[in-house]
Design a protein around this motif. Structure first.
Motif, mmCIF file in Angstrom:
data_model
loop_
_atom_site.group_PDB
_atom_site.id
_atom_site.type_symbol
_atom_site.label_atom_id
_atom_site.label_comp_id
_atom_site.label_asym_id
_atom_site.label_seq_id
_atom_site.Cartn_x
_atom_site.Cartn_y
_atom_site.Cartn_z
ATOM 1 N N ARG A 168 0.837 -1.214 0.000
ATOM 2 C CA ARG A 168 0.000 0.000 0.000
ATOM 3 C C ARG A 168 0.870 1.262 0.000
ATOM 4 O O ARG A 168 0.603 2.206 -0.754
ATOM 5 N N GLU A 169 1.917 1.274 0.832
ATOM 6 C CA GLU A 169 2.783 2.453 0.912
ATOM 7 C C GLU A 169 3.576 2.655 -0.387
ATOM 8 O O GLU A 169 3.753 3.788 -0.849
ATOM 9 N N ILE A 170 4.050 1.554 -0.975
ATOM 10 C CA ILE A 170 4.784 1.667 -2.238
ATOM 11 C C ILE A 170 3.857 2.150 -3.344
ATOM 12 O O ILE A 170 4.233 2.990 -4.173
ATOM 13 N N THR A 171 2.630 1.647 -3.352
ATOM 14 C CA THR A 171 1.642 2.071 -4.352
ATOM 15 C C THR A 171 1.327 3.555 -4.225
ATOM 16 O O THR A 171 1.257 4.284 -5.228
ATOM 17 N N LYS A 172 1.159 4.029 -2.991
ATOM 18 C CA LYS A 172 0.881 5.453 -2.764
ATOM 19 C C LYS A 172 2.017 6.314 -3.291
ATOM 20 O O LYS A 172 1.789 7.375 -3.882
ATOM 21 N N ILE A 188 7.580 -5.754 -5.782
ATOM 22 C CA ILE A 188 6.334 -4.981 -5.746
ATOM 23 C C ILE A 188 6.504 -3.674 -6.516
ATOM 24 O O ILE A 188 5.649 -3.294 -7.336
ATOM 25 N N LEU A 189 7.608 -2.977 -6.276
ATOM 26 C CA LEU A 189 7.876 -1.721 -6.977
ATOM 27 C C LEU A 189 8.021 -1.952 -8.476
ATOM 28 O O LEU A 189 7.476 -1.194 -9.296
ATOM 29 N N LEU A 190 8.757 -2.994 -8.853
ATOM 30 C CA LEU A 190 8.956 -3.304 -10.272
ATOM 31 C C LEU A 190 7.627 -3.524 -10.977
ATOM 32 O O LEU A 190 7.402 -3.007 -12.079
ATOM 33 N N LYS A 191 6.723 -4.272 -10.352
ATOM 34 C CA LYS A 191 5.419 -4.547 -10.968
ATOM 35 C C LYS A 191 4.626 -3.259 -11.176
ATOM 36 O O LYS A 191 4.006 -3.051 -12.234
ATOM 37 N N LEU A 192 4.662 -2.371 -10.199
ATOM 38 C CA LEU A 192 3.945 -1.093 -10.321
ATOM 39 C C LEU A 192 4.528 -0.238 -11.445
ATOM 40 O O LEU A 192 3.784 0.395 -12.209
ATOM 41 N N ILE A 193 5.841 -0.206 -11.542
ATOM 42 C CA ILE A 193 6.480 0.586 -12.593
ATOM 43 C C ILE A 193 6.187 -0.007 -13.965
ATOM 44 O O ILE A 193 5.813 0.709 -14.909
#
Length: 319
Positions: A87-91, A118-123
């Motif tokens: 959640r924090e990385i997504t925000k 998690i960060l890689l997937k969001l990017i």
């Protein structure tokens, strides 16, 4: 297209955009401050630095804060809680995406495998919104610093295994499970992981291509241990393969070939080596949604002697 450049701490800035948003991670390792402090701060539009609650090198975080004080936000993560962490990385990523002209630079050096994935997937899920994305990695000069070769360790035990958020895979109940491990110096952790997952088929990856020549002796020591250790699994369908610690594209190709040869099985990848090989594992799973990626939670880290920084920096451009 993947572009990889192996350069130095004094030269890597030449390969980055003139102005960019920066993401980093302040961990217990001294390496977490090497890249942030080597960047000309005038080039950073805004910096976001994650840190783990209760598991952060205060001096590293302090030095980053002093150097980037007018343009850095620190985001605390409760890494024992994967949902809160995601959640924090997504925000943070959503905040970055409010800009319309984004050049992004990510120092992946001391992220945990899970937070990096998690960060890689969001990017990657928003790649069309970035002008470019660069991943930087400061390889360790030495691991398990000041400890004898036969007593070297990075982490111990494995409390549990959990699916990395964003990489659920497509697990078919009638299919057999194939566990693909990218091992490193943490064979105890890998052993417990295998016990917890109980795969039908086991593919054990052995690392090659040390980022620093100073680690060649340690890698050979663990390769010898690996050859003995893998014999523990002769009673199940087990085989081994080599992968690269530092060449993202090479490791992507190796993993892709393995996946294509095991299409009838549920494939689970667990990266336990460098963050560069973790990037490779994440990309393969993003490209093939049937693949699940898991994270093994260690009991403890070798916080006082985990690693020392080198002068090497790898620059990987993916977007």
């Amino acid at each position: 297209m993947i572009r990889t450049i192996h350069t130095t701490k004094s030269e890597f800035g030449r390969y980055l955009p003139e102005k960019f948003v920066f993401i980093g991670y302040a961990s217990f390792e001294e390496r977490s401050s090497v890249i942030p402090l080597a960047i000309e701060k005038e080039r950073i539009k805004q910096a976001y630095v994650f840190r783990s609650k209760g598991n952060c090198d205060k001096e590293a975080a302090k030095s980053i804060n002093v150097y980037l004080n007018d343009c850095v936000d620190f985001i605390e993560l409760e890494i024992s809680d994967s949902i809160s962490t995601a959640r924090e990385i997504t925000k943070t990523v959503k905040k970055i995406l409010l800009d319309n002209n984004i050049f992004l630079v990510v120092d992946i050096t001391t992220f945990t495998h899970e937070t990096l994935l998690i960060l890689l997937k969001l990017i990657m899920s928003n790649k069309e919104k970035f002008n470019s994305v660069y991943y930087l990695y400061n390889g360790a000069d030495k691991y398990s610093v000041s400890e004898e070769l036969d007593k070297a360790w990075l982490s111990k035990g494995c409390k549990d295994v959990r699916n990395v958020i964003g990489y659920p895979g497509l697990m078919r109940p009638v299919a057999k499970n194939c566990l693909i491990l990218l091992t490193g110096f943490e064979l105890e952790r890998a052993t417990r992981l295998i016990e917890l997952i109980e795969p039908d088929r086991l593919l054990l990856g052995n690392a090659e291509d040390p980022i620093s020549s100073n680690n060649a002796e340690l890698m050979q020591h663990f390769k010898n241990k690996f050859e003995v250790w893998k014999n523990n699994y002769n009673s199940i369908n087990c085989s081994s393969f080599d992968f690269s610690c530092k060449d993202v594209e090479k490791t992507i190709n190796i993993l892709t070939d393995i996946i294509n040869s095991n299409k009838e099985e549920n494939c689970i990848i667990v990266p336990l080596n460098t963050k560069l090989s973790t990037i490779a594992a994440g990309i393969v799973a993003i490209q093939n949604k049937n693949i699940q990626v898991c994270y093994s939670i260690p009991e403890t880290y070798n916080i006082n002697n985990y690693s020392s920084p080198s002068s090497n920096v790898t620059v990987v451009s993916l977007v």
